[in-house]
Scaffold this active site. Structure first.
Site, PDB file in Angstrom:
ATOM      1  N   CYS A 133       1.172  -1.122   0.054  1.00 30.15           N
ATOM      2  CA  CYS A 133       0.223  -0.018   0.134  1.00 30.15           C
ATOM      3  C   CYS A 133       1.301   0.899  -0.001  1.00 30.15           C
ATOM      4  O   CYS A 133       1.579   1.286   0.892  1.00 30.15           O
ATOM      5  CB  CYS A 133      -0.633  -0.015   1.022  1.00 30.15           C
ATOM      6  N   CYS A 168      -1.089   3.608  -6.841  1.00 24.18           N
ATOM      7  CA  CYS A 168      -1.800   2.694  -5.677  1.00 24.18           C
ATOM      8  C   CYS A 168      -2.230   1.245  -6.672  1.00 24.18           C
ATOM      9  O   CYS A 168      -2.202   1.292  -6.981  1.00 24.18           O
ATOM     10  CB  CYS A 168      -2.824   3.518  -5.240  1.00 24.18           C
TER      11      CYS A 168
END
Length: 254
Positions: free
Chosen positions: A70, A182
């Protein structure tokens, strides 16, 4: 040996899928913080606390290395995690450096997609400042895309309209590469290819992350190749339905 992968939701599965391709003979634990997803619109203090709580649970499950799959969590917590735990820990970084290098002599710009929180972090600004000497990098927050992904929303019409609206202020002829900053965003690579001009390349940092993981395991002298590619799924909310969602989402990437 068991490798741990952590994300706020299903985005980190795009990194896990890459690891299963490059390191198929390992066992895996994937943890999603379903209690608090998405991270990209929350405060740094909140995210830091969420990450540490989830990682502690993973440590108790017996992992030998950890990937923070992440970008937002990496930006906020990776240094403190490494100070707290002795196992190898790998984080994510938007692939800005290779994008700049690939575009250096083309006269084209680079457009980075990421969550609002990632784009606000000093770590991101430091990265861009370090590699973007000619000022060719632009950044575009896409917070809604995480929410679409968590809903397994892959309708080409809905997402196509979303992307076209996002790109409206930009002259895409000026860009040569888009960076997916992302881990949720690679789920939309094919839809993006349909929307973007054909000259634009789409890259992410997943393969580079897994290569760094492999190198770090070797550096730590951790035995590899002893597993079977088994993946155990967990989520902080404990929802059986979400675990099934993760299994389904992973199949979409393999």
């Amino acid at each position: 040996m068991r490798l741990g992968f952590f994300d706020s939701g299903i985005g980190g599965l795009t990194v896990l899928a890459e690891s299963l391709r490059l390191l198929p003979a390992e066992d895996y634990l994937y943890m999603a913080d379903t209690t608090h997803v998405p991270y990209g619109t929350k405060s740094q203090e909140e995210v830091r606390a969420f990450v540490f709580e989830a990682v502690e649970t993973m440590i108790q499950q017996g992992i030998d290395a950890l990937v923070i799959a992440c970008n937002t969590a990496t930006s906020i917590a990776i240094n403190e995690l490494r100070e707290t735990y002795s196992l190898p820990i790998i984080g994510m970084e938007p692939a800005v450096k290779p994008a700049v290098e690939m575009n250096r002599n083309t006269g084209k710009r680079v457009l980075v997609f990421a969550t609002p929180l990632t784009l606000q972090m000093p770590k991101y600004y430091a990265l861009v400042s370090r590699v973007d000497e000619n000022g060719i990098v632009d950044s575009l927050p896409m917070p809604e895309l995480v929410q679409y992904c968590e809903l397994l929303q892959f309708d080409k019409h809905i997402l196509g309209e979303y992307f076209r609206a996002k790109f409206a202020p930009y002259d895409l002829d000026n860009y040569g590469i888009i960076v997916l900053g992302c881990t949720h965003y690679p789920f939309y690579t094919d839809i993006l290819r349909d929307v973007l001009p054909p000259h634009i390349q789409i890259i992410n940092g997943n393969a580079g992350t897994v290569r760094r993981l492999s190198a770090l395991l070797n550096r730590y002298g951790i035995d590899t190749g002893l597993g079977s590619g088994n993946v155990k799924f967990m989520c902080t909310g404990g929802e059986a339905a979400y675990i099934e969602k993760m299994r389904l989402a992973l199949t979409l990437l393999r």
